[in-house]
Write an enzyme that holds these catalytic residues in place. Structure first.
Site, PDB file in Angstrom:
ATOM      1  N   ARG A 232       0.640  -1.456  -0.041  1.00 20.78           N
ATOM      2  CA  ARG A 232      -0.061   0.034   0.016  1.00 20.78           C
ATOM      3  C   ARG A 232       0.979   1.094  -0.097  1.00 20.78           C
ATOM      4  O   ARG A 232       1.554   1.519   0.938  1.00 20.78           O
ATOM      5  CB  ARG A 232      -0.933  -0.067   1.251  1.00 20.78           C
ATOM      6  N   HIS A 236      -4.291   4.544   4.360  1.00 21.47           N
ATOM      7  CA  HIS A 236      -5.543   3.472   4.248  1.00 21.47           C
ATOM      8  C   HIS A 236      -6.563   4.457   3.543  1.00 21.47           C
ATOM      9  O   HIS A 236      -7.338   4.133   2.644  1.00 21.47           O
ATOM     10  CB  HIS A 236      -5.770   3.097   5.480  1.00 21.47           C
ATOM     11  N   TYR A 245       3.006   4.640  11.557  1.00 25.59           N
ATOM     12  CA  TYR A 245       3.368   3.336  11.911  1.00 25.59           C
ATOM     13  C   TYR A 245       3.994   2.562  10.501  1.00 25.59           C
ATOM     14  O   TYR A 245       4.640   1.703  10.812  1.00 25.59           O
ATOM     15  CB  TYR A 245       2.038   2.518  11.892  1.00 25.59           C
TER      16      TYR A 245
END
Lengths: 334, 335
Positions: A232, A236, A245
């Site tokens: 990714r 998100h 993170y």
């Protein structure tokens, strides 16, 4: 092995560049407060576009999760038109018109997998040619619906292709906290069906895997679980801050394997792509999304549309509520 | 088989036989109808509701599924999208907890979230209710929970004839229907059932007993008990009406209003917990529709606010004739 032709690869790249460009525009529209939450497509383009280019749009169903719509251009311009309505929060965004075989976005993770099994099962009962391709993520594979649906698909030999898009992250949760299994494809063993892992940044590999799974399904040999491994590249969603993170060195490494750049490089070597093609495609992408957005914004919506399509006809209670709603609106207007 | 005045014939059937005959008839009428669920094919269902379907219609249309309530419910969405008319069975309603996310989040809202693109002609049958000493989670009355999931119709027949007429309508209905069958009624309720096509529209309540002193409003097996109470009080000169709602969604608001207006007193009976039960919805409806015609407060008879109990406490939990009779007397003494 089925390799897409150079011409097909170019079509795939065009759709990938369009998806990437439109996703960027949508992100900006969200930041301007013009649309709701957006899930960027960055890094998923080769998997989604190449998978759907291996399908027969007239007969095969696509059952998406929520990150796919901008990359489903092959199923028609209506997908983008509906997606812009959806992004605005207009109810018509859920009505992808007949006969397009694409379901609207699914937010309740994993619930779409039983739907895809049901659709493909239904097609066999009606002796219709075609399969269902269902997208879900590494995170969704932890839901019970994945296991229940995969198990049933194996038992009834449903012509379904279960495409697990492993982008390594479920919001902030990395794959090693999602499963102790070696791979997501390994989970196919529990269903008694083949499990295949492909490089999801390689459009040719994805196309080939889906093509083979599709042919298997059409030949009556049942379902296949495909795991497409990608990374990714974006957040998100617009509500997420991945810098909290995602290790920067991992992201940096993943960017070097960007699926759009990778296919563009390949086609540049074949003299099938250049800066002009890139710029023209990006301009086309922006034109398409902007006009779809304008059309969405001017799509009428009455307050009592709130009550439409709950049932085929209003129940006594809904009819009363509709009357009360319209009466209250008229009173307010006066 | 017996002849009737209107030229038709009736058969004396249990509710279970009526359901089984209706499934046979609907599968024969429409080849899009498919039956799926746990043990529904080779075993004919654990209560034999689907007996003979597998032999008659074959393994493609009558399907034993793995023990997976979520995918039974979820697959009906896909089957409906593919143009079929799924009739799924959840073996006991208490097991539907394992399918709630599909029932509430998907089946109920398919039409709404696609703005009518897909027609969810889905029927989900499930037995429920007390009185047969089942193990845990087999008897729970969850209808109020489902009534709070907009988009589902909830049909709860009380007689064998209604089981036929309402099930046939449910299967032909373009909206998703949860068809709830009382365990005690499967073999404990029988009566004349019209032969041939027999359809009862959803959302039309039935007056099970005429009367004008007080009306008992209820549904499913409790209609049977309410009728016994009405018959018994008749000998005391009391005129007790029984209104069988037949379906709680759609709710026949008009029939409730008429009955309460004519009687002035009402008792609402349900088998579920009292708090948040559907009886509360009926009482609220009475308040909205016909409060000024009430001569006394409406009285509720419900289960208690505990999980459905084990067998030895079942009869304490489930409303019975004594509790309904007390409630009727109370509403006559009040006001």
């Amino acid at each position: 092995m089925t390799i897409p032709s150079d011409a097909q690869l170019r079509e795939i790249l065009v759709d990938m560049v369009i998806a990437r460009t439109q996703s960027g525009r949508l992100w900006n529209l969200q930041r301007q407060g013009q649309v709701g939450t957006v899930a960027p497509v960055d890094g998923h383009e080769a998997t989604i576009v190449a998978a759907t280019h291996a399908l027969d749009t007239e007969h095969d169903w696509v059952v998406p999760q929520y990150r796919e719509p901008l990359a489903l251009r092959r199923y028609g311009p209506e997908i983008l038109e509906c997606f812009m309505l959806y992004s605005l929060g207009h109810p018509a965004g859920g009505h992808i018109p007949d006969p397009i075989r694409v379901l609207p976005n699914q937010i309740s993770l994993g619930t779409q997998i039983p739907h895809a099994v049901g659709i493909s099962w239904g097609m066999t009962l009606r002796s219709e040619p075609g399969i269902a391709l269902v997208f879900f993520g590494d995170g969704s594979s932890s839901e019970g619906d994945f296991y229940e649906a995969g198990n049933l698909a194996g038992v009834i030999n449903a012509p379904v292709v279960m495409l697990c898009v492993n982008n390594r992250w479920a919001i902030s949760t990395p794959v090693h906290l999602q499963t102790a299994a070696e791979s997501f494809a390994d989970k196919a063993a529990a269903f008694g069906i083949p499990g295949v892992t492909v490089d999801g940044n390689d459009a040719t590999a994805v196309y080939d895997a889906v093509d083979e799974a599709r042919k298997r399904a059409l030949a009556g040999l049942g379902p296949t679980l495909i795991e497409a491994v990608i990374y990714r590249l974006g957040a998100h969603t617009t509500a997420d801050d991945p810098s909290r993170y995602v290790p920067p060195e991992d992201l940096e490494a993943a960017r070097r394997d960007d699926p759009v750049l990778r296919l563009a490089c390949h086609l540049r070597e074949l003299d099938l792509w250049d800066d002009v093609a890139q710029e023209e495609t990006e301009a086309e992408a922006l034109g398409l999304i902007d006009s779809a957005f304008d059309a969405a914004k001017s799509t009428p919506l009455t307050p009592d549309a709130l009550l439409d399509n709950c049932f085929s006809t209003d129940t006594q209670r809904l009819a009363r509520q509709r009357f009360q709603l319209l009466q209250a609106r008229m009173t307010e207007a006066n | 088989m017996t002849d009737t005045l209107d030229g038709g014939t009736v058969s004396d059937l249990t509710m279970l036989q009526a359901i089984n005959e209706t499934l046979h008839a609907e599968m024969a009428r429409d080849d899009r109808v498919v039956v799926l669920g746990e043990d529904v094919a080779r075993n004919g269902g654990v209560f034999r509701a689907t007996e003979g379907l597998f032999e008659k219609f074959g393994e493609h249309r009558v399907v034993d599924t793995p023990i997976s309530e979520a995918v039974i419910a979820g697959a009906t969405v896909g089957l409906a999208i593919a143009g079929l008319v799924p009739v799924a069975e959840i073996q006991f309603l208490g097991f539907s907890y394992q399918a709630m996310h599909q029932l509430a989040g998907q089946v109920a809202r398919l039409r709404y979230r696609t703005q009518g693109r897909y027609e969810p002609a889905i029927t989900i049958r499930a037995p429920f209710g007390g009185g047969v000493r089942t193990p845990e989670l087999h008897s729970d009355s969850l209808e109020a929970q489902f009534a709070n999931m907009a988009g589902l119709k909830i049909v709860m027949p009380a007689t064998a004839a209604d089981a036929k007429g309402l099930l046939a309508s449910s299967i032909r209905e373009p909206d998703p229907v949860l068809f709830l069958e009382p365990l005690r009624g499967y073999r404990g309720i029988r009566g004349d059932v019209p032969n041939g096509d027999h359809l009862i529209p959803l959302g039309v309540a039935r007056t099970a007993r005429e009367g004008d002193d007080v009306v008992i409003i209820t549904w499913s097996y409790q209609v049977e008990l309410a009728c016994r109470v009405a018959d018994s009080l008749h000998s005391e000169g009391l005129s007790v009406r029984v209104l069988d709602l037949r379906s709680i969604v759609p709710l026949d608001i008009q029939a409730i209003a008429e009955a309460v207006t004519q009687c002035g007193r009402a008792v609402v009976v349900e088998e579920s917990c009292e708090t948040g039960g559907f009886a509360a919805e009926v009482v609220a409806t009475i308040n909205e529709e016909c409060f000024w015609s009430l001569e006394a407060p409406v009285v509720r008879v419900s289960g208690y606010d505990v999980p459905y109990p084990v067998g030895m406490l079942e009869d304490v939990y489930v409303p019975d004739e004594a509790r309904i009779t007390t409630a009727v007397r109370r509403t006559l003494e009040l006001g």
